[in-house]
Design a protein around this motif. Structure first.
Motif, mmCIF file in Angstrom:
data_model
loop_
_atom_site.group_PDB
_atom_site.id
_atom_site.type_symbol
_atom_site.label_atom_id
_atom_site.label_comp_id
_atom_site.label_asym_id
_atom_site.label_seq_id
_atom_site.Cartn_x
_atom_site.Cartn_y
_atom_site.Cartn_z
ATOM 1 N N TRP A 1 0.847 -1.206 0.000
ATOM 2 C CA TRP A 1 0.000 0.000 0.000
ATOM 3 C C TRP A 1 0.881 1.255 0.000
ATOM 4 O O TRP A 1 0.615 2.227 -0.717
ATOM 5 C CB TRP A 1 -0.902 -0.044 1.244
ATOM 6 C CG TRP A 1 -1.869 1.085 1.390
ATOM 7 C CD1 TRP A 1 -3.084 1.221 0.749
ATOM 8 C CD2 TRP A 1 -1.735 2.229 2.243
ATOM 9 N NE1 TRP A 1 -3.688 2.384 1.154
ATOM 10 C CE2 TRP A 1 -2.894 3.016 2.068
ATOM 11 C CE3 TRP A 1 -0.758 2.672 3.142
ATOM 12 C CZ2 TRP A 1 -3.100 4.225 2.761
ATOM 13 C CZ3 TRP A 1 -0.954 3.865 3.819
ATOM 14 C CH2 TRP A 1 -2.115 4.631 3.636
ATOM 15 N N VAL A 2 1.957 1.214 0.791
ATOM 16 C CA VAL A 2 2.884 2.344 0.862
ATOM 17 C C VAL A 2 3.622 2.511 -0.476
ATOM 18 O O VAL A 2 3.754 3.622 -0.993
ATOM 19 C CB VAL A 2 3.891 2.130 2.018
ATOM 20 C CG1 VAL A 2 5.044 3.122 1.934
ATOM 21 C CG2 VAL A 2 3.194 2.240 3.368
ATOM 22 N N TRP A 3 4.071 1.410 -1.039
ATOM 23 C CA TRP A 3 4.848 1.444 -2.293
ATOM 24 C C TRP A 3 4.052 2.117 -3.415
ATOM 25 O O TRP A 3 4.591 2.895 -4.196
ATOM 26 C CB TRP A 3 5.249 0.020 -2.687
ATOM 27 C CG TRP A 3 6.069 -0.066 -3.929
ATOM 28 C CD1 TRP A 3 5.620 -0.374 -5.189
ATOM 29 C CD2 TRP A 3 7.480 0.155 -4.053
ATOM 30 N NE1 TRP A 3 6.666 -0.357 -6.073
ATOM 31 C CE2 TRP A 3 7.820 -0.038 -5.414
ATOM 32 C CE3 TRP A 3 8.489 0.502 -3.141
ATOM 33 C CZ2 TRP A 3 9.122 0.104 -5.894
ATOM 34 C CZ3 TRP A 3 9.793 0.636 -3.621
ATOM 35 C CH2 TRP A 3 10.098 0.446 -4.979
ATOM 36 N N GLU A 4 2.743 1.796 -3.483
ATOM 37 C CA GLU A 4 1.883 2.386 -4.517
ATOM 38 C C GLU A 4 1.790 3.905 -4.358
ATOM 39 O O GLU A 4 1.482 4.611 -5.318
ATOM 40 C CB GLU A 4 0.459 1.786 -4.439
ATOM 41 C CG GLU A 4 0.385 0.313 -4.799
ATOM 42 C CD GLU A 4 0.879 0.035 -6.226
ATOM 43 O OE1 GLU A 4 0.558 0.821 -7.123
ATOM 44 O OE2 GLU A 4 1.609 -0.966 -6.408
ATOM 45 N N ALA A 5 2.051 4.384 -3.152
ATOM 46 C CA ALA A 5 1.915 5.822 -2.867
ATOM 47 C C ALA A 5 3.271 6.513 -2.739
ATOM 48 O O ALA A 5 3.351 7.678 -2.375
ATOM 49 C CB ALA A 5 1.124 6.001 -1.561
ATOM 50 N N LEU A 6 4.338 5.765 -3.058
ATOM 51 C CA LEU A 6 5.705 6.300 -2.922
ATOM 52 C C LEU A 6 6.172 6.843 -4.276
ATOM 53 O O LEU A 6 6.101 6.123 -5.270
ATOM 54 C CB LEU A 6 6.634 5.177 -2.453
ATOM 55 C CG LEU A 6 8.099 5.514 -2.177
ATOM 56 C CD1 LEU A 6 8.237 6.363 -0.913
ATOM 57 C CD2 LEU A 6 8.938 4.238 -2.031
ATOM 58 N N PRO A 7 6.639 8.098 -4.326
ATOM 59 C CA PRO A 7 7.080 8.638 -5.616
ATOM 60 C C PRO A 7 8.196 7.772 -6.215
ATOM 61 O O PRO A 7 9.058 7.280 -5.484
ATOM 62 C CB PRO A 7 7.639 10.024 -5.262
ATOM 63 C CG PRO A 7 7.166 10.328 -3.892
ATOM 64 C CD PRO A 7 6.848 9.031 -3.221
ATOM 65 N N ALA A 8 8.162 7.622 -7.541
ATOM 66 C CA ALA A 8 9.173 6.789 -8.217
ATOM 67 C C ALA A 8 10.453 7.600 -8.390
ATOM 68 O O ALA A 8 10.934 7.803 -9.510
ATOM 69 C CB ALA A 8 8.635 6.307 -9.554
ATOM 70 N N TYR A 9 10.997 8.074 -7.287
ATOM 71 C CA TYR A 9 12.194 8.894 -7.324
ATOM 72 C C TYR A 9 13.404 7.969 -7.250
ATOM 73 O O TYR A 9 13.543 7.215 -6.287
ATOM 74 C CB TYR A 9 12.183 9.864 -6.137
ATOM 75 C CG TYR A 9 13.078 11.051 -6.351
ATOM 76 C CD1 TYR A 9 12.577 12.243 -6.883
ATOM 77 C CD2 TYR A 9 14.431 10.985 -6.041
ATOM 78 C CE1 TYR A 9 13.406 13.327 -7.103
ATOM 79 C CE2 TYR A 9 15.257 12.069 -6.258
ATOM 80 C CZ TYR A 9 14.741 13.233 -6.792
ATOM 81 O OH TYR A 9 15.572 14.294 -7.006
ATOM 82 N N PRO A 10 14.264 7.992 -8.276
ATOM 83 C CA PRO A 10 15.369 7.018 -8.276
ATOM 84 C C PRO A 10 16.348 7.252 -7.127
ATOM 85 O O PRO A 10 16.619 8.399 -6.765
ATOM 86 C CB PRO A 10 16.042 7.241 -9.632
ATOM 87 C CG PRO A 10 15.605 8.582 -10.093
ATOM 88 C CD PRO A 10 14.298 8.883 -9.445
ATOM 89 N N LEU A 11 16.851 6.174 -6.579
ATOM 90 C CA LEU A 11 17.816 6.277 -5.479
ATOM 91 C C LEU A 11 19.161 6.771 -6.009
ATOM 92 O O LEU A 11 19.681 6.232 -6.987
ATOM 93 C CB LEU A 11 18.003 4.896 -4.827
ATOM 94 C CG LEU A 11 19.136 4.804 -3.787
ATOM 95 C CD1 LEU A 11 18.779 5.603 -2.538
ATOM 96 C CD2 LEU A 11 19.416 3.358 -3.424
ATOM 97 N N ASP A 12 19.727 7.794 -5.367
ATOM 98 C CA ASP A 12 21.109 8.193 -5.621
ATOM 99 C C ASP A 12 21.915 7.602 -4.467
ATOM 100 O O ASP A 12 22.026 8.194 -3.393
ATOM 101 C CB ASP A 12 21.201 9.724 -5.650
ATOM 102 C CG ASP A 12 22.617 10.211 -5.944
ATOM 103 O OD1 ASP A 12 23.576 9.454 -5.697
ATOM 104 O OD2 ASP A 12 22.755 11.351 -6.417
ATOM 105 N N ALA A 13 22.440 6.389 -4.696
ATOM 106 C CA ALA A 13 23.065 5.637 -3.600
ATOM 107 C C ALA A 13 24.319 6.328 -3.072
ATOM 108 O O ALA A 13 24.671 6.180 -1.900
ATOM 109 C CB ALA A 13 23.391 4.218 -4.059
ATOM 110 N N SER B 1 11.409 8.895 0.784
ATOM 111 C CA SER B 1 10.516 9.967 0.320
ATOM 112 C C SER B 1 9.191 9.943 1.081
ATOM 113 O O SER B 1 8.817 8.920 1.658
ATOM 114 C CB SER B 1 10.208 9.798 -1.169
ATOM 115 O OG SER B 1 11.384 9.817 -1.931
ATOM 116 N N SER B 2 8.464 11.061 1.013
ATOM 117 C CA SER B 2 7.150 11.070 1.647
ATOM 118 C C SER B 2 6.137 10.461 0.688
ATOM 119 O O SER B 2 6.199 10.683 -0.523
ATOM 120 C CB SER B 2 6.746 12.495 2.021
ATOM 121 O OG SER B 2 6.672 13.301 0.876
#
Lengths: 110, 234
Positions: free
Chosen positions: B91-103, B128-129
């Motif tokens: 449920w959280v993943w569906e609402a998480l922006p697809a912002y790529p990780l800068d490791a 991310s929020s």
């Protein structure tokens, strides 16, 4: 206008001297880091009250060169240390975000 | 027993890669913790490995997430088993922006198995929020039978106080407070159980700020009851 000139003009306290004194062309005002991360890419200066370490990671990602902390909020040591590492300037002002934005906008228009 | 309900593993980008779920479980057990939760940022993907390790270390586990609400408040959602936490995680993943990780800047996000092998690298930034606001996350957590606990509410960042300025009125299973002010907050909120947690991101932070809980069972319903007893002494 250079970052250091802007700081002098606006009477900000400079708290972190290890920064790249680059040209300021735009600023972004926000207190939500997710918003900064998504939308502040064209800005050189971030105006905010979020005085903590995480702000540095987000600012660095967005290409921010200097951060202005408003309302005289206290600034933790680890934030200053991270900023030095990323060569990001940290300034502090007693003005609020609106007043600071106005000061920067006027200086950029002049 | 000693309970510690807020801890990170290597899946959280800000946590040490040395924080495998196994290491967290065994070191917490060695330090005398009896009830331990894993709460990575916006993901429960390491809770299955964490549960195996906790069973082996003879410690009662809870499966959770530390969710970043739209207002950038951190809140804990805790469940009886990894299946429930993983479902909440979907449920959280569906609402998480697809912002790529800068490791390079934020750190890696490995999902590991019970033997500490990396099985997947999550490439979307987990801190991310999400799009849901505080009360929507509370409602969803409670609807799924989980414990809802606003995290480190007196911290200068990512807390209800830093982001909203106040704790929204309502009922909470508990509120988590940074240790030095725990008593002050219990006086301020006499009807809400106040807890402390280690919020461990590094091995040397494991079991540093647990709290005492009178419970023999590690189930959410038993823990909810025991938490209530913290603010209404018998």
């Amino acid at each position: 206008m250079k970052l250091s000139e802007m700081a002098t003009h606006a009477n900000w306290a400079s708290l972190q001297p290890e920064f790249v004194d680059s040209e300021v062309e735009a600023a972004y005002t926000s207190d939500l880091l997710s918003d900064v991360m998504a939308n502040a890419h064209d800005a050189d200066v971030l105006i905010t009250i979020q005085a903590h370490n995480n702000t540095i990671a987000v600012a660095s990602l967005a290409g921010i060169k200097g951060i202005v902390i408003c309302n005289d909020r206290s600034i933790p040591e680890d934030m200053l240390a991270s900023a030095a590492k990323e060569k990001i300037a940290i300034f502090r002002t007693s003005q609020n975000q609106f007043q600071t934005s106005q000061t920067v906008a006027n200086a950029l228009d002049a | 027993m000693l309970a510690d309900l807020h801890n990170h593993s290597c899946l959280s980008p800000c946590a040490s890669l040395e924080m495998s779920p196994r290491r967290l479980a065994w070191e917490a057990a060695a330090a005398g913790i009896g009830l331990l939760a894993l709460t990575d940022h916006n993901s429960a993907r390491n809770t299955p490995a964490f549960f195996v390790a906790c069973r082996e270390a003879d410690i009662m586990p809870l499966a959770g997430l530390e969710i970043t609400t739209r207002e950038e408040c951190h809140v804990l959602a805790l469940f009886d088993d990894p299946e429930d936490a993983l479902a909440m995680g979907e449920w959280v993943w569906e609402a998480l922006p697809a912002y790529p990780l800068d490791a390079e800047r934020f750190g890696d996000q490995p999902v590991v198995d019970k033997n500490e092998n990396i099985v997947e690298m999550i490439d979307r930034l987990l801190t991310s929020s999400i799009e849901y606001v505080f009360h929507e996350v509370q409602h969803e957590t409670e609807r799924r039978g989980g414990l809802f606990i606003p995290a480190h509410i007196n911290r200068q960042a990512f807390s209800v106080e830093s982001q909203l300025g106040f704790l929204p009125p309502g009922t909470y299973d508990a509120i988590e407070v940074l240790a030095p002010e725990a008593e002050t907050y219990q006086q301020r909120y006499p009807n809400i159980p106040v807890i402390t947690s280690s919020d461990a991101h590094l091995p040397n932070q494991i079991a540093t700020q647990p709290f005492c809980l009178q419970t023999k069972e590690g189930t959410i319903s038993a823990i909810r009851k025991s938490l209530r007893a913290l603010c209404s002494p018998q």
